[in-house]
Design a protein around this motif. Sequence first.
Motif, PDB file in Angstrom:
ATOM      1  N   LYS A 345      -0.896  -0.049  -0.051  1.00  0.00           N
ATOM      2  CA  LYS A 345      -1.873   1.014  -0.254  1.00  0.00           C
ATOM      3  C   LYS A 345      -2.726   1.278   0.987  1.00  0.00           C
ATOM      4  CE  LYS A 345      -2.208   0.466  -5.262  1.00  0.00           C
ATOM      5  NZ  LYS A 345      -3.058   0.030  -6.405  1.00  0.00           N
ATOM      6  N   SER A 361      -0.470   8.079  -4.604  1.00  0.00           N
ATOM      7  CA  SER A 361      -0.392   6.779  -5.270  1.00  0.00           C
ATOM      8  C   SER A 361       0.803   5.986  -4.755  1.00  0.00           C
ATOM      9  CB  SER A 361      -0.292   6.933  -6.793  1.00  0.00           C
ATOM     10  OG  SER A 361       0.913   7.562  -7.171  1.00  0.00           O
ATOM     11  N   PHE A 363       2.860   2.504  -6.222  1.00  0.00           N
ATOM     12  CA  PHE A 363       2.895   1.595  -7.363  1.00  0.00           C
ATOM     13  C   PHE A 363       4.219   0.851  -7.402  1.00  0.00           C
ATOM     14  CE2 PHE A 363       4.092   5.869  -8.539  1.00  0.00           C
ATOM     15  CZ  PHE A 363       5.175   5.752  -9.403  1.00  0.00           C
TER      16      PHE A 363
END
Length: 461
Positions: A345, A361, A363
């Motif tokens: 991230k 995002s 993930f």
Amino acid sequence: MHLTRSFRLLPALTVGLLLAGCYSRSDMKGEKATAPAASTETAAPDENATTPAPTADATNNSAPATAAAGPLAQVNVFLEVSGSMEGFMPKTGADAANTRFQQHVAQFLSEVNRSSAARKTYFRIKEKPYRDSYQQLSQTVRSGIQQPASSTDIPTVLDTLVSGYYATNTVSVLISDFIYSPKNAGAIPYISTDITDALNRTQRPDLAISVYGYTSDFRGAYYPALNTGVRKISACCDTPIPYYFWVIGPADAVRRFDAALLERQPGQQAHFGVKYPTPASSLLSRFQNVGAWYYGEKDASKRAAGASYHTVAVSSISAKEPVEFVVGMDLKTLPALYRDLNYLKTSLNIQAQDTDAKIVSVFAANEQTKNSSGEESKYTHFVKVHVTKLGKAARPLQLVLRNQRPAWVAQWTTKNDSNINQTGTKTFALSSLMDGVQAVTATEQTPTPVFIIPLTLQPAD
């Protein structure tokens, strides 16, 4: 610490930085380490020996080691046995208790011994490397250091490993607490320079180093790095103490050794100069996609089994009607550091032209994606990209994972370890050591990215 004249390990290095626990420090001058008998201890060959230290590249320092398939040709394991390490390996007492270090290192040595590497060699690092058998080194770990080293100089040891034990398809592993002991505070700014000089003397172009950090309970005397404060902390410690594995060798050999033997062992990681293949990846048009876009490859309509796609063809787009697409990445062959979501991230960037594309995002796979019948089941991690505008022609877009210094290095670094119980799990000048390693393993000021995934963003035909 100072090497005795009768044990000349390498050409002299001008260094004023010493490992903690060395017996040449002023607080330890009164303690005398008994030298082992020559008949029971064999020193590794030095520059004056008739048999050279094992190295395939000694005659061609400028030639990079080439990648090799199959098992490694050789693994060399070096264990530091200076006074500062006794707390990790205390002599076995009546309660037969052992430390986490002893359990961990004994298991590691066993795994190396059982590995498929063609040859394994084991050394104790004292004034210089002393050859041991697997059984002897394992016994030292389990039963404690019987005769601590009078001196162990890290820059000299690193120089030795890079100049004397560096070879194609070979790695050397150095196990130590890596605590420096400067003669005075004025030497502290030169720690990184001395590490760089030691590693760079033979100018190995393919040099790579992986650093693994662990912590252990510690039972014994702790010797702070700086002489300006407390000289010795007896009956230490109330806090876990760090120790490290440094894996040193050609980039491909280090990568393969890491994957085979160290990825299963929980710990902190930092990698310098190691190169990794670009991970498998693909756009996923049926997974969390938003807006009017499709695969831009000319044969995409055939949807061949196992095919991957990297071109986003956008039919229409605006601020009110954005496009979002997900890229699946299979990172299972990368070290745990580069699979960690927090690292991804903060370190995964997007580079593009004529567009406002941004990552919204990152993930990891979950039970739903793993059990899916869709293409997302093939991937371990996902990146979602949001776009509201693009240029009039096809433009490259790249997902770049930067090779950044992991946060734990700064968290484990202290400028003063004279009160280690209050300081906590830290190592004196650790960041400076890493600075020295990075300077010699990075070809540019900015380290080479871990990987780059190329994509294309274009208007639909």
